[in-house]
Design a protein around this motif. Structure first.
Motif, short mmCIF file in Angstrom:
data_model
loop_
_atom_site.label_atom_id
_atom_site.label_comp_id
_atom_site.label_asym_id
_atom_site.label_seq_id
_atom_site.Cartn_x
_atom_site.Cartn_y
_atom_site.Cartn_z
N SER A 44 -44.69 -29.91 -18.85
CA SER A 44 -43.56 -30.70 -19.34
C SER A 44 -42.48 -29.81 -19.95
O SER A 44 -41.29 -30.08 -19.80
CB SER A 44 -44.04 -31.73 -20.38
OG SER A 44 -44.68 -31.08 -21.47
N ARG A 48 -38.66 -29.30 -18.56
CA ARG A 48 -37.53 -29.49 -19.46
C ARG A 48 -36.57 -28.31 -19.36
O ARG A 48 -35.35 -28.48 -19.32
CB ARG A 48 -38.06 -29.65 -20.88
CG ARG A 48 -37.08 -30.11 -21.87
CD ARG A 48 -37.29 -31.60 -22.15
NE ARG A 48 -36.29 -32.04 -23.09
CZ ARG A 48 -36.55 -32.52 -24.29
NH1 ARG A 48 -37.79 -32.65 -24.68
NH2 ARG A 48 -35.58 -32.90 -25.07
N ALA A 52 -32.57 -28.22 -17.83
CA ALA A 52 -31.66 -28.12 -18.97
C ALA A 52 -30.28 -27.63 -18.54
O ALA A 52 -30.15 -26.80 -17.64
CB ALA A 52 -32.24 -27.18 -20.01
N TYR A 60 -31.83 -24.66 -27.36
CA TYR A 60 -33.27 -24.35 -27.38
C TYR A 60 -33.51 -22.89 -27.78
O TYR A 60 -34.44 -22.60 -28.54
CB TYR A 60 -33.91 -24.59 -26.01
CG TYR A 60 -33.82 -26.00 -25.48
CD1 TYR A 60 -33.63 -27.11 -26.32
CD2 TYR A 60 -33.91 -26.25 -24.12
CE1 TYR A 60 -33.55 -28.40 -25.81
CE2 TYR A 60 -33.84 -27.54 -23.61
CZ TYR A 60 -33.66 -28.61 -24.46
OH TYR A 60 -33.59 -29.88 -23.96
N PHE A 74 -37.56 -28.75 -28.66
CA PHE A 74 -36.92 -29.70 -27.76
C PHE A 74 -36.43 -30.98 -28.45
O PHE A 74 -35.77 -31.79 -27.83
CB PHE A 74 -37.88 -30.07 -26.62
CG PHE A 74 -38.23 -28.89 -25.76
CD1 PHE A 74 -37.28 -28.29 -24.96
CD2 PHE A 74 -39.51 -28.37 -25.76
CE1 PHE A 74 -37.58 -27.20 -24.16
CE2 PHE A 74 -39.83 -27.28 -24.97
CZ PHE A 74 -38.87 -26.69 -24.17
#
Length: 75
Positions: A44, A48, A52, A60, A74
């Motif tokens: 996951s 992400r 992005a 981040y 996140f």
């Protein structure tokens, strides 16, 4: 006119490719930072990072400096 259009198209394609390569580099560095700090990344987190935007990657990358958990990067 055809030569000029070809040059413009080539420059545009080169810029797009350069921007994409830069984003991929940012993604790779972020993933390495996160793995170094938090261990093996779950799918996951990898997903992400992969989707992005540039601005999200910057956010981040800054959050990883102070985050105590992977989720905090996140959120």
């Amino acid at each position: 006119k055809g030569l000029q259009e070809g040059l413009v198209k080539g420059i545009q394609e080169g810029l797009v490719k350069g921007i994409q390569e830069g984003l991929n580099g940012q993604r790779e560095v972020l993933a390495r930072q996160l793995a170094f700090k938090f261990g093996v990344l779950p799918g996951s987190a990898e997903e992400r990072i992969a989707r992005a935007t540039r601005d999200e990657l910057v956010d981040y990358s800054l959050r990883v400096l102070s985050a105590e958990t992977l989720d905090a990067v996140f959120d």
